[in-house]
Design an enzyme around this catalytic site. Structure first.
Site, PDB file in Angstrom:
ATOM      1  N   ARG A  35       0.870  -1.181  -0.418  1.00  0.00           N
ATOM      2  CA  ARG A  35      -0.059   0.236   0.168  1.00  0.00           C
ATOM      3  C   ARG A  35       1.247   1.207   0.307  1.00  0.00           C
ATOM      4  O   ARG A  35       1.852   1.151   0.502  1.00  0.00           O
ATOM      5  CB  ARG A  35      -1.093   0.167   1.372  1.00  0.00           C
ATOM      6  CG  ARG A  35      -1.927  -1.335   0.408  1.00  0.00           C
ATOM      7  CD  ARG A  35      -2.692  -1.476   2.374  1.00  0.00           C
ATOM      8  NE  ARG A  35      -4.248  -2.297   2.531  1.00  0.00           N
ATOM      9  CZ  ARG A  35      -3.604  -3.615   1.905  1.00  0.00           C
ATOM     10  NH1 ARG A  35      -2.593  -4.430   2.503  1.00  0.00           N
ATOM     11  NH2 ARG A  35      -4.448  -4.385   1.722  1.00  0.00           N
ATOM     12  N   ASP A  36       0.066   2.339  -0.896  1.00  0.00           N
ATOM     13  CA  ASP A  36       0.683   3.881  -0.759  1.00  0.00           C
ATOM     14  C   ASP A  36       1.390   4.194   0.883  1.00  0.00           C
ATOM     15  O   ASP A  36      -0.142   3.849   1.333  1.00  0.00           O
ATOM     16  CB  ASP A  36       0.885   4.434  -1.859  1.00  0.00           C
ATOM     17  CG  ASP A  36       1.415   5.284  -2.270  1.00  0.00           C
ATOM     18  OD1 ASP A  36       1.892   5.186  -3.140  1.00  0.00           O
ATOM     19  OD2 ASP A  36       1.792   6.237  -1.678  1.00  0.00           O
ATOM     20  N   ILE A  37       2.314   4.857   1.017  1.00  0.00           N
ATOM     21  CA  ILE A  37       2.291   5.634   1.853  1.00  0.00           C
ATOM     22  C   ILE A  37       1.220   6.753   2.448  1.00  0.00           C
ATOM     23  O   ILE A  37       0.923   7.136   2.988  1.00  0.00           O
ATOM     24  CB  ILE A  37       3.868   5.904   2.459  1.00  0.00           C
ATOM     25  CG1 ILE A  37       4.056   6.387   4.241  1.00  0.00           C
ATOM     26  CG2 ILE A  37       4.114   6.891   1.823  1.00  0.00           C
ATOM     27  CD1 ILE A  37       5.591   5.853   4.464  1.00  0.00           C
ATOM     28  N   ASN A  94       4.610   7.372 -13.084  1.00  0.00           N
ATOM     29  CA  ASN A  94       5.705   8.030 -13.696  1.00  0.00           C
ATOM     30  C   ASN A  94       7.362   7.919 -13.471  1.00  0.00           C
ATOM     31  O   ASN A  94       7.248   7.103 -13.314  1.00  0.00           O
ATOM     32  CB  ASN A  94       5.504   8.620 -12.460  1.00  0.00           C
ATOM     33  CG  ASN A  94       3.968   9.383 -11.408  1.00  0.00           C
ATOM     34  OD1 ASN A  94       2.953   9.822 -12.889  1.00  0.00           O
ATOM     35  ND2 ASN A  94       3.543   8.964  -9.940  1.00  0.00           N
ATOM     36  N   GLU A 102       8.778   9.939  -8.471  1.00  0.00           N
ATOM     37  CA  GLU A 102       9.917  10.762  -6.953  1.00  0.00           C
ATOM     38  C   GLU A 102      10.965   9.484  -6.588  1.00  0.00           C
ATOM     39  O   GLU A 102      11.554  10.184  -6.228  1.00  0.00           O
ATOM     40  CB  GLU A 102       8.744  10.882  -5.670  1.00  0.00           C
ATOM     41  CG  GLU A 102       7.837  12.059  -6.387  1.00  0.00           C
ATOM     42  CD  GLU A 102       7.353  12.661  -5.020  1.00  0.00           C
ATOM     43  OE1 GLU A 102       6.597  12.051  -4.716  1.00  0.00           O
ATOM     44  OE2 GLU A 102       6.766  14.082  -5.022  1.00  0.00           O
ATOM     45  N   VAL A 103       9.938   8.174  -6.544  1.00  0.00           N
ATOM     46  CA  VAL A 103      10.803   7.287  -6.418  1.00  0.00           C
ATOM     47  C   VAL A 103      11.216   6.813  -7.807  1.00  0.00           C
ATOM     48  O   VAL A 103      11.161   6.049  -8.484  1.00  0.00           O
ATOM     49  CB  VAL A 103      10.393   6.485  -5.745  1.00  0.00           C
ATOM     50  CG1 VAL A 103      11.125   4.757  -4.925  1.00  0.00           C
ATOM     51  CG2 VAL A 103       9.872   6.420  -4.666  1.00  0.00           C
ATOM     52  N   HIS A 107       7.854   1.278 -10.095  1.00  0.00           N
ATOM     53  CA  HIS A 107       6.435   1.442  -9.747  1.00  0.00           C
ATOM     54  C   HIS A 107       5.077   1.259 -10.450  1.00  0.00           C
ATOM     55  O   HIS A 107       5.499   2.687 -11.372  1.00  0.00           O
ATOM     56  CB  HIS A 107       6.931   1.734  -8.256  1.00  0.00           C
ATOM     57  CG  HIS A 107       6.931   3.027  -8.609  1.00  0.00           C
ATOM     58  ND1 HIS A 107       7.782   4.025  -8.300  1.00  0.00           N
ATOM     59  CD2 HIS A 107       5.667   4.461  -8.540  1.00  0.00           C
ATOM     60  CE1 HIS A 107       7.538   5.473  -8.382  1.00  0.00           C
ATOM     61  NE2 HIS A 107       6.860   5.953  -7.995  1.00  0.00           N
ATOM     62  N   HIS A 109       1.272   2.711 -10.052  1.00  0.00           N
ATOM     63  CA  HIS A 109       0.023   3.124  -9.107  1.00  0.00           C
ATOM     64  C   HIS A 109      -1.538   1.957  -9.545  1.00  0.00           C
ATOM     65  O   HIS A 109      -2.055   2.236 -10.834  1.00  0.00           O
ATOM     66  CB  HIS A 109      -0.016   4.474  -9.309  1.00  0.00           C
ATOM     67  CG  HIS A 109       0.782   5.152  -8.376  1.00  0.00           C
ATOM     68  ND1 HIS A 109       1.400   5.489  -7.375  1.00  0.00           N
ATOM     69  CD2 HIS A 109       2.160   5.494  -9.172  1.00  0.00           C
ATOM     70  CE1 HIS A 109       2.368   6.500  -7.078  1.00  0.00           C
ATOM     71  NE2 HIS A 109       2.586   6.119  -8.014  1.00  0.00           N
TER      72      HIS A 109
HETATM   73  P1  DGP Z   1       6.186   8.270  -7.671  1.00  0.00           P
HETATM   74  O1  DGP Z   1       7.646   7.867  -8.208  1.00  0.00           O
HETATM   75  O2  DGP Z   1       5.504  10.037  -7.680  1.00  0.00           O
HETATM   76  O3  DGP Z   1       5.722   8.007  -8.590  1.00  0.00           O
HETATM   77  O4  DGP Z   1       5.153   8.157  -6.340  1.00  0.00           O
HETATM   78  C1  DGP Z   1       6.007   7.636  -5.516  1.00  0.00           C
HETATM   79  C2  DGP Z   1       5.203   7.195  -4.047  1.00  0.00           C
HETATM   80  O5  DGP Z   1       5.669   6.030  -3.168  1.00  0.00           O
HETATM   81  C3  DGP Z   1       4.444   8.049  -3.701  1.00  0.00           C
HETATM   82  O6  DGP Z   1       2.721   8.212  -4.045  1.00  0.00           O
HETATM   83  C4  DGP Z   1       4.961   7.599  -2.290  1.00  0.00           C
HETATM   84  C5  DGP Z   1       4.922   6.070  -2.239  1.00  0.00           C
HETATM   85  N1  DGP Z   1       6.160   6.476  -1.070  1.00  0.00           N
HETATM   86  C6  DGP Z   1       7.114   6.811  -0.807  1.00  0.00           C
HETATM   87  N2  DGP Z   1       7.802   6.907  -0.123  1.00  0.00           N
HETATM   88  C7  DGP Z   1       7.205   5.220  -0.041  1.00  0.00           C
HETATM   89  C8  DGP Z   1       7.429   4.537   1.818  1.00  0.00           C
HETATM   90  O7  DGP Z   1       8.834   3.818   2.278  1.00  0.00           O
HETATM   91  N3  DGP Z   1       6.377   3.759   1.731  1.00  0.00           N
HETATM   92  C9  DGP Z   1       4.908   3.269   1.165  1.00  0.00           C
HETATM   93  N4  DGP Z   1       4.499   2.251   1.138  1.00  0.00           N
HETATM   94  N5  DGP Z   1       4.947   4.135  -0.348  1.00  0.00           N
HETATM   95  C10 DGP Z   1       5.833   5.032  -0.316  1.00  0.00           C
END
Ligand code: DGP
Length: 122
Positions: A35-37, A94, A102-103, A107, A109
């Site tokens: 699950r997204d944080i 993304n 961002e990461v 991944h 979503h």
């Molecule tokens: P993006 O790179 O913008 O597609 O989105 C990265 C997503 O990752 C963002 O929706 C928040 C999520 N996220 C960031 N750090 C963590 C984490 O430590 N744990 C989880 N479960 N999700 C995270």
């Protein structure tokens, strides 16, 4: 062909190594779903490959067919496990700066549990 450098210390690499916990929904040899944080919908899951791939471009170019097939299957399985397969859901990834990634570990979503609305609000 440009080769993107993988950052071994990105947050999802750390989750895969077990250094940071996650709320896991599903796992297989090649993928992890959690699950997204910072959920943007009642259901907001992330599916990632276990291999070190920066983004979709990198995965498409360099992952094995087995890894790619496992990833596609994992996404379908996650939507079912989350119970959004009948009502519908959104899949998005993304990629890079303009994609607002961002990461830097591939991944996707999975968003659902309510009408998600138009793709882009202007
Ligand atoms: P993006 O790179 O913008 O597609 O989105 C990265 C997503 O990752 C963002 O929706 C928040 C999520 N996220 C960031 N750090 C963590 C984490 O430590 N744990 C989880 N479960 N999700 C995270």
């Amino acid at each position: 062909m440009s080769v993107k450098t993988y950052d071994e210390d990105n947050i999802f690499a750390r989750i895969l190594r077990g250094e940071i916990p996650c709320d896991k929904l599903d796992e297989c040899e090649h993928t992890l779903c959690f699950r997204d944080i910072n959920p943007q919908a009642p259901v907001h899951l992330l599916v990632i490959p276990k291999g070190a791939f920066v983004d979709w471009d990198d995965f498409a170019a360099h992952a094995s067919a087995t890894e790619q097939a496992a990833f596609v299957r994992a996404v379908g399985r996650a939507a079912k496990l989350a119970g959004v397969d009948a009502s519908g859901w959104r899949l998005l990834s993304n990629i890079g700066a303009h994609g607002h990634q961002e990461v830097p570990h591939l991944h996707v979503h999975i968003l659902g549990g309510e009408p998600i609305g138009p793709l882009r609000a202007r």
